[in-house]
Design an enzyme around this catalytic site. Sequence first.
Site, PDB file in Angstrom:
ATOM      1  N   GLU A 261       0.823  -1.243  -0.132  1.00 11.21           N
ATOM      2  CA  GLU A 261      -0.038  -0.008   0.078  1.00 11.21           C
ATOM      3  C   GLU A 261       1.194   1.306  -0.105  1.00 11.21           C
ATOM      4  O   GLU A 261       1.351   1.690   0.968  1.00 11.21           O
ATOM      5  CB  GLU A 261      -0.856  -0.042   1.213  1.00 11.21           C
ATOM      6  CG  GLU A 261      -2.317   0.909   1.069  1.00 11.21           C
ATOM      7  CD  GLU A 261      -1.628   2.263   1.529  1.00 11.21           C
ATOM      8  OE1 GLU A 261      -1.234   3.101   0.586  1.00 11.21           O
ATOM      9  OE2 GLU A 261      -1.540   2.741   2.671  1.00 11.21           O
ATOM     10  N   GLU A 270       5.159  11.474  -2.076  1.00 14.32           N
ATOM     11  CA  GLU A 270       5.969  10.529  -1.234  1.00 14.32           C
ATOM     12  C   GLU A 270       6.695   9.436  -2.007  1.00 14.32           C
ATOM     13  O   GLU A 270       8.010   8.997  -1.445  1.00 14.32           O
ATOM     14  CB  GLU A 270       5.128   9.605  -0.053  1.00 14.32           C
ATOM     15  CG  GLU A 270       4.381  10.295   0.931  1.00 14.32           C
ATOM     16  CD  GLU A 270       3.785   9.360   1.949  1.00 14.32           C
ATOM     17  OE1 GLU A 270       4.282   8.275   2.090  1.00 14.32           O
ATOM     18  OE2 GLU A 270       2.666   9.560   2.297  1.00 14.32           O
TER      19      GLU A 270
HETATM   20  N1  GJV Z   1      11.487   0.358   2.738  1.00 14.38           N
HETATM   21  C1  GJV Z   1      10.776  -0.354   3.996  1.00 14.38           C
HETATM   22  N2  GJV Z   1      10.117   0.215   4.141  1.00 14.38           N
HETATM   23  C2  GJV Z   1       9.191   1.225   3.757  1.00 14.38           C
HETATM   24  C3  GJV Z   1       9.884   1.933   2.540  1.00 14.38           C
HETATM   25  C4  GJV Z   1      10.926   1.271   2.071  1.00 14.38           C
HETATM   26  N3  GJV Z   1      11.660   1.832   0.999  1.00 14.38           N
HETATM   27  N4  GJV Z   1       8.970   3.048   2.235  1.00 14.38           N
HETATM   28  C5  GJV Z   1       7.695   2.954   3.101  1.00 14.38           C
HETATM   29  N5  GJV Z   1       8.102   2.027   3.934  1.00 14.38           N
HETATM   30  N6  GJV Z   1       0.749   4.605   1.410  1.00 14.38           N
HETATM   31  N7  GJV Z   1       2.448   6.336   1.063  1.00 14.38           N
HETATM   32  C6  GJV Z   1       7.019   1.742   5.202  1.00 14.38           C
HETATM   33  C7  GJV Z   1       7.023   2.974   6.173  1.00 14.38           C
HETATM   34  O1  GJV Z   1       7.899   2.873   7.141  1.00 14.38           O
HETATM   35  C8  GJV Z   1       5.366   2.940   6.567  1.00 14.38           C
HETATM   36  O2  GJV Z   1       5.366   2.124   7.510  1.00 14.38           O
HETATM   37  C9  GJV Z   1       5.073   2.193   5.352  1.00 14.38           C
HETATM   38  O3  GJV Z   1       5.865   1.758   4.624  1.00 14.38           O
HETATM   39  C10 GJV Z   1       4.051   3.212   4.449  1.00 14.38           C
HETATM   40  C11 GJV Z   1       2.699   2.795   3.765  1.00 14.38           C
HETATM   41  C12 GJV Z   1       1.659   3.923   3.733  1.00 14.38           C
HETATM   42  N8  GJV Z   1       2.296   4.898   3.005  1.00 14.38           N
HETATM   43  C13 GJV Z   1       1.680   5.208   1.964  1.00 14.38           C
END
Ligand code: GJV
Length: 483
Positions: A261, A270
């Site tokens: 997601e 983002e």
């Molecule tokens: N690696 C690991 N976790 C990630 C990364 C990444 N590159 N990018 C984001 N997250 N829908 N905009 C994790 C972040 O820490 C958060 O818990 C989740 O993904 C975002 C989910 C919703 N964001 C979005």
Amino acid sequence: MKIFNLICLFWVLQFRCLPAGGSEERACPVQLRFRFRFPLCLGRERFNLFVCLSVCLSAFLSVYLSVCLLEMNGDESGESNPEPEEFIALEDFTGSGAEQLSFAVGDRILIHDQSCADWWWAEVEGRYGYVPSGYLHHPDAEVEDGWQDEEYFGSYGTLKLHLEMLSDRPRTETYRQVILSNSTALRGKVVMDLGCGTGIISLFCGRLAEPAAVYAVEASAVAEHTERLVKLNGCEGVVTLFKSRAEELNLPSKVDVLVSEWMGNCLLFEFMVESVLCVRDRWLKEGGMMWPSSATLSLVPCQADDDYSQKVEFWENLYGLDYSCLQPVAQEEFFSKPKFSHQLKPEDCLSTPCDVITLDMHTVKVSDLEKLRGEFQFTVERRGTLHGFSAWFSTFFQSLDEGGPTLELNTGPHSEPTHWKQTLFMLDAPIPVEEGDCVGGAIILHRNPVWRRHMSITIEWRKKSRNEAAFSEVKSKRFPMWR
Ligand code: GJV
């Protein structure tokens, strides 16, 4: 400059005509002149030493001054500075006058002279001129914090944002339905849940299907809790947590399904999608499934009476006083950026929405995300005021079974509200519209070349009244989001 060099050369040559060890009588006039001025007490060796030093000094001076003059000439033409530096344009700039250069965001600009603080002498695709230094960024700075990871993962390290996401029922329920309706096909498959947060999608997999393994990947500190939640819900046999950035993963195997997601405001904000695409290219098996499988950005021309009256019309008259000169200031202050979390009422849509951009998650490349452009052509369906445009996204989840149903998460005004709501782009002046009028144009998403989680959105539009043959001239407004 040439005259100066000639003088130096002449001086040097005059000294060189001194005889190596000859008599004073054979010396040239310059030597005689010096001999004449020199006190007689100086011996011949000292005199020769003096002449040698003078020759060296004059040669050095000649070379040094020539180089200085060459550099000055180079600065004037902007062409011969040996090492121009490359910068990146942060924003579009339209130069005024012949000596200023125009450029677009993302352009690579060669800077030849930074001697003035505000205006630099530059080259863009063979054109030379001055550019405003504040619009430029040095690419080296990009590496340091362009992703703002500390801030980004910091914000996902506490429960606040997870509470918001998990409270969003249409969002979370769609992912649950995707797992549930594919539960048979998921048997024995390896799944990756990228950016798992508290692990909800992984837990759905572990509880509602029988995958061979689920790799749950999370970089923020919330992963500490996720580990406990996996155990608490009896999924430790199937769900393995990887507390790592997706880009630095080391997995035991490739995966059959990559679920995430990742969507932000206006779909891309983002740019977590870049992490998803990198992981897809590294870890998804050939022919594997992406969930979501595709995503679209939708747009509609809309009315926004409340926003306009509360933020701009408000300044018309206050307590019997004329405040109207603040209206343009308010317009700039409140409407130069898009409004996130706008709740667009269906009745404020002036037309049927249109899908302007579609990403196929199996094939889209990271480089495609730098600039995305979509065209639109709306027919106004009712009389009203065009205050701006609203945007939102939808994602689609293909079935693992051939011919199985595709599930959809739609965040538009005609679906159950999600935490993303819609994004509102206000124009600088309201435009009255009638049923049957035409509003055509384009939307351009321009990823910030430095701040990689940000982008700007430019909307170009023109209107044609129902009874007119031609469109008005094209207007355009650029909305930074946020940088
Ligand atoms: N690696 C690991 N976790 C990630 C990364 C990444 N590159 N990018 C984001 N997250 N829908 N905009 C994790 C972040 O820490 C958060 O818990 C989740 O993904 C975002 C989910 C919703 N964001 C979005």
